[in-house]
Design a protein around this motif. Structure first.
Motif, PDB file in Angstrom:
ATOM      1  N   GLU A 138       0.825  -1.211   0.000  1.00 27.58           N
ATOM      2  CA  GLU A 138       0.000   0.000   0.000  1.00 27.58           C
ATOM      3  C   GLU A 138       0.856   1.257   0.000  1.00 27.58           C
ATOM      4  O   GLU A 138       0.499   2.256  -0.629  1.00 27.58           O
ATOM      5  CB  GLU A 138      -0.945  -0.002   1.208  1.00 27.58           C
ATOM      6  N   ASP A 139       1.987   1.223   0.699  1.00 26.06           N
ATOM      7  CA  ASP A 139       2.891   2.381   0.703  1.00 26.06           C
ATOM      8  C   ASP A 139       3.348   2.710  -0.719  1.00 26.06           C
ATOM      9  O   ASP A 139       3.454   3.879  -1.093  1.00 26.06           O
ATOM     10  CB  ASP A 139       4.112   2.099   1.582  1.00 26.06           C
ATOM     11  N   PHE A 140       3.633   1.677  -1.493  1.00 23.44           N
ATOM     12  CA  PHE A 140       4.073   1.880  -2.870  1.00 23.44           C
ATOM     13  C   PHE A 140       2.911   2.281  -3.774  1.00 23.44           C
ATOM     14  O   PHE A 140       3.039   3.187  -4.598  1.00 23.44           O
ATOM     15  CB  PHE A 140       4.756   0.611  -3.398  1.00 23.44           C
ATOM     16  N   ALA A 141       1.783   1.593  -3.612  1.00 23.20           N
ATOM     17  CA  ALA A 141       0.635   1.859  -4.486  1.00 23.20           C
ATOM     18  C   ALA A 141       0.120   3.282  -4.323  1.00 23.20           C
ATOM     19  O   ALA A 141      -0.244   3.934  -5.308  1.00 23.20           O
ATOM     20  CB  ALA A 141      -0.476   0.857  -4.197  1.00 23.20           C
ATOM     21  N   SER A 142       0.115   3.781  -3.105  1.00 22.62           N
ATOM     22  CA  SER A 142      -0.404   5.129  -2.866  1.00 22.62           C
ATOM     23  C   SER A 142       0.474   6.198  -3.500  1.00 22.62           C
ATOM     24  O   SER A 142       0.028   7.327  -3.715  1.00 22.62           O
ATOM     25  CB  SER A 142      -0.531   5.379  -1.364  1.00 22.62           C
ATOM     26  N   ARG A 143       1.702   5.836  -3.793  1.00 20.43           N
ATOM     27  CA  ARG A 143       2.638   6.779  -4.418  1.00 20.43           C
ATOM     28  C   ARG A 143       2.845   6.477  -5.910  1.00 20.43           C
ATOM     29  O   ARG A 143       3.647   7.135  -6.568  1.00 20.43           O
ATOM     30  CB  ARG A 143       3.997   6.727  -3.701  1.00 20.43           C
ATOM     31  N   ASP A 144       2.182   5.464  -6.422  1.00 21.51           N
ATOM     32  CA  ASP A 144       2.332   5.046  -7.811  1.00 21.51           C
ATOM     33  C   ASP A 144       3.795   4.706  -8.114  1.00 21.51           C
ATOM     34  O   ASP A 144       4.346   5.092  -9.137  1.00 21.51           O
ATOM     35  CB  ASP A 144       1.834   6.135  -8.770  1.00 21.51           C
ATOM     36  N   LEU A 145       4.409   3.951  -7.208  1.00 23.46           N
ATOM     37  CA  LEU A 145       5.796   3.537  -7.361  1.00 23.46           C
ATOM     38  C   LEU A 145       5.865   2.037  -7.628  1.00 23.46           C
ATOM     39  O   LEU A 145       5.138   1.250  -7.012  1.00 23.46           O
ATOM     40  CB  LEU A 145       6.604   3.845  -6.103  1.00 23.46           C
ATOM     41  N   GLY A 146       6.758   1.648  -8.520  1.00 26.24           N
ATOM     42  CA  GLY A 146       7.001   0.241  -8.752  1.00 26.24           C
ATOM     43  C   GLY A 146       7.874  -0.343  -7.659  1.00 26.24           C
ATOM     44  O   GLY A 146       8.912   0.231  -7.304  1.00 26.24           O
ATOM     45  N   MET A 147       7.461  -1.488  -7.123  1.00 27.11           N
ATOM     46  CA  MET A 147       8.248  -2.190  -6.108  1.00 27.11           C
ATOM     47  C   MET A 147       9.181  -3.168  -6.810  1.00 27.11           C
ATOM     48  O   MET A 147       8.735  -4.087  -7.498  1.00 27.11           O
ATOM     49  CB  MET A 147       7.329  -2.939  -5.137  1.00 27.11           C
ATOM     50  N   ILE A 148      10.478  -2.959  -6.645  1.00 23.14           N
ATOM     51  CA  ILE A 148      11.482  -3.768  -7.325  1.00 23.14           C
ATOM     52  C   ILE A 148      12.393  -4.430  -6.292  1.00 23.14           C
ATOM     53  O   ILE A 148      12.904  -3.764  -5.390  1.00 23.14           O
ATOM     54  CB  ILE A 148      12.346  -2.905  -8.268  1.00 23.14           C
ATOM     55  N   VAL A 149      12.586  -5.712  -6.428  1.00 22.30           N
ATOM     56  CA  VAL A 149      13.601  -6.422  -5.654  1.00 22.30           C
ATOM     57  C   VAL A 149      14.841  -6.520  -6.537  1.00 22.30           C
ATOM     58  O   VAL A 149      14.777  -7.066  -7.642  1.00 22.30           O
ATOM     59  CB  VAL A 149      13.126  -7.825  -5.250  1.00 22.30           C
ATOM     60  N   GLU A 150      15.947  -5.974  -6.082  1.00 21.43           N
ATOM     61  CA  GLU A 150      17.188  -6.088  -6.841  1.00 21.43           C
ATOM     62  C   GLU A 150      17.963  -7.294  -6.325  1.00 21.43           C
ATOM     63  O   GLU A 150      18.392  -7.324  -5.170  1.00 21.43           O
ATOM     64  CB  GLU A 150      18.035  -4.822  -6.714  1.00 21.43           C
ATOM     65  N   HIS A 151      18.118  -8.293  -7.197  1.00 17.90           N
ATOM     66  CA  HIS A 151      18.841  -9.496  -6.780  1.00 17.90           C
ATOM     67  C   HIS A 151      20.321  -9.197  -6.607  1.00 17.90           C
ATOM     68  O   HIS A 151      20.957  -8.573  -7.457  1.00 17.90           O
ATOM     69  CB  HIS A 151      18.662 -10.617  -7.803  1.00 17.90           C
ATOM     70  N   CYS A 152      20.858  -9.655  -5.488  1.00 20.04           N
ATOM     71  CA  CYS A 152      22.296  -9.530  -5.206  1.00 20.04           C
ATOM     72  C   CYS A 152      22.872 -10.929  -5.007  1.00 20.04           C
ATOM     73  O   CYS A 152      22.142 -11.914  -4.993  1.00 20.04           O
ATOM     74  CB  CYS A 152      22.515  -8.684  -3.950  1.00 20.04           C
ATOM     75  N   ASP A 153      24.192 -11.015  -4.855  1.00 19.08           N
ATOM     76  CA  ASP A 153      24.779 -12.341  -4.682  1.00 19.08           C
ATOM     77  C   ASP A 153      24.191 -13.016  -3.447  1.00 19.08           C
ATOM     78  O   ASP A 153      24.004 -12.402  -2.395  1.00 19.08           O
ATOM     79  CB  ASP A 153      26.305 -12.258  -4.594  1.00 19.08           C
ATOM     80  N   ALA A 154      23.871 -14.290  -3.620  1.00 17.71           N
ATOM     81  CA  ALA A 154      23.090 -15.007  -2.619  1.00 17.71           C
ATOM     82  C   ALA A 154      23.956 -15.832  -1.678  1.00 17.71           C
ATOM     83  O   ALA A 154      25.085 -16.215  -1.998  1.00 17.71           O
ATOM     84  CB  ALA A 154      22.092 -15.931  -3.313  1.00 17.71           C
ATOM     85  N   GLU A 155      23.397 -16.121  -0.528  1.00 24.20           N
ATOM     86  CA  GLU A 155      23.998 -17.069   0.406  1.00 24.20           C
ATOM     87  C   GLU A 155      24.189 -18.407  -0.312  1.00 24.20           C
ATOM     88  O   GLU A 155      23.327 -18.869  -1.049  1.00 24.20           O
ATOM     89  CB  GLU A 155      23.068 -17.252   1.608  1.00 24.20           C
ATOM     90  N   GLY A 156      25.351 -19.025  -0.114  1.00 20.41           N
ATOM     91  CA  GLY A 156      25.623 -20.297  -0.758  1.00 20.41           C
ATOM     92  C   GLY A 156      26.271 -20.177  -2.119  1.00 20.41           C
ATOM     93  O   GLY A 156      26.450 -21.171  -2.816  1.00 20.41           O
ATOM     94  N   GLY A 157      26.664 -18.934  -2.499  1.00 16.55           N
ATOM     95  CA  GLY A 157      27.342 -18.750  -3.766  1.00 16.55           C
ATOM     96  C   GLY A 157      28.794 -19.191  -3.710  1.00 16.55           C
ATOM     97  O   GLY A 157      29.265 -19.745  -2.709  1.00 16.55           O
ATOM     98  N   VAL A 158      29.516 -18.938  -4.783  1.00 17.00           N
ATOM     99  CA  VAL A 158      30.919 -19.339  -4.885  1.00 17.00           C
ATOM    100  C   VAL A 158      31.803 -18.281  -4.229  1.00 17.00           C
ATOM    101  O   VAL A 158      31.654 -17.089  -4.482  1.00 17.00           O
ATOM    102  CB  VAL A 158      31.321 -19.509  -6.364  1.00 17.00           C
ATOM    103  N   GLY A 159      32.739 -18.725  -3.403  1.00 22.54           N
ATOM    104  CA  GLY A 159      33.690 -17.794  -2.817  1.00 22.54           C
ATOM    105  C   GLY A 159      33.083 -16.931  -1.718  1.00 22.54           C
ATOM    106  O   GLY A 159      31.895 -17.052  -1.379  1.00 22.54           O
TER     107      GLY A 159
END
Length: 326
Positions: A169-190
């Protein structure tokens, strides 16, 4: 109209014509903050870069970092953005990393109730800054906000789903797109930079929400040490119907003038930084994987501290050229 204004108008029209009509439906965003002068106290360098990016004619938005606040006062930023950019994005990653470093429980995906509550409050502080920026600009310049599945090493998909649901609702009331930016994940290499949620769990966490997921080329490579991973991530998101943006930003296995090996240092193309794994062929493969499903696309690269404005623009143009596919 002054001669300078006339020249800028002519240059913008010429640059606009460079971009094929087929690509105009996807907003193009430049993460300019790695290119800003580090000691530009009077902000002249930043103002010049924003003006020059606008004059290119095909930059629709700027990606702005949010720490505890935006990197410049809202009235000043409004002056730079209004009338130039209508598709800007704010990324919460700088502030998220700063707070998660100070408090290991902090994050929207935190299994700790207090850590998750603090992250929700932080996100709403960001959204309030967007409100002030729009009020100062007299128009909407921010269209999307990038959120992240922190904390390090202990993020949970259900906690992240709960946070995204609470923010709808916080995003919708402002007409903002909610985006999850994927970052390197737990269990990756190194050693991990972020160690947030794997992409499959982020997709699951977005269920029953309007959230989409953006792939940053370099961050996917940091996760796997495999230059094919960004393409795979994009395809996975297309199949899931959750692809947000495709942001081109490099990474590599060696120390550079910007940071250590496998750092999230926004390396430029390999032709400008030989240790970068970001090549034109790999960029093209990633863009082909998106097959036009992305809601926005763009780039975020570092340039040398000594680079002139003309050099910065040349590097930006070159990355964009590699992104334009038939």
């Amino acid at each position: 109209m002054s001669a300078t204004s006339e020249n800028r108008t002519e240059n913008r029209a010429e640059n606009q014509a460079e971009k094929p009509a087929a690509h105009r439906t996807v907003p193009f965003v430049v993460g300019a903050y790695p290119m800003l002068p580090p000691d530009d106290e009077d902000r002249q360098g930043a103002a010049a870069l924003y003006a020059a990016l606008a004059d290119l004619g095909w930059v629709d938005g700027i990606e702005l970092p949010f720490r505890e606040a935006l990197d410049a006062p809202e009235p000043w930023l409004a002056e730079q953005l209004a009338g130039r950019f209508t598709q800007c994005v704010i990324t919460a990653i700088p502030g998220t990393m700063g707070r998660a470093g100070a408090d290991p429980a902090f994050g929207l995906a935190s299994p700790d109730d207090d850590g998750r509550a603090q992250a929700l409050a932080y996100t709403r502080t960001l959204l309030e800054a967007v409100d002030r920026l729009h009020e100062a600009a007299g128009q909407q310049v921010i269209t999307r906000v990038e959120l992240h599945s922190a904390p390090h090493h202990q993020a949970g998909a259900e906690a992240f789903h709960a946070s995204l649901s609470e923010l709808v609702e916080d995003f919708a009331s402002r007409d903002l797109g909610m985006i999850v930016e994927h970052c390197d994940a737990e269990g990756g290499v190194g050693p991990s930079e972020k160690a947030f949620l794997p992409l499959s769990q982020e997709i699951a966490a977005c269920r029953d929400t309007p959230a989409l997921i953006t792939v940053n080329w370099g961050r996917s490579v940091i996760e796997s040490h495999d230059p094919v991973t960004p393409e795979h991530h994009v395809r996975e998101l297309v199949e899931a119907g959750r692809l947000g943006g495709v942001m081109i930003s490099g990474a590599g296995p060696e120390r550079t003038q910007w940071a250590w090996a496998w750092a999230d240092a926004h390396l430029p193309l390999a032709e400008h930084e030989p240790t970068s794994w970001l090549t034109p062929e790999r960029v093209a493969a990633t863009m082909c994987a998106a097959s036009g499903s992305q809601t926005y696309e763009g780039l975020k690269i570092n340039t040398p501290a000594s680079a002139s404005l003309e050099d910065k623009l040349a590097w930006v143009r070159r990355v964009r050229e590699t992104m334009l596919i038939d």
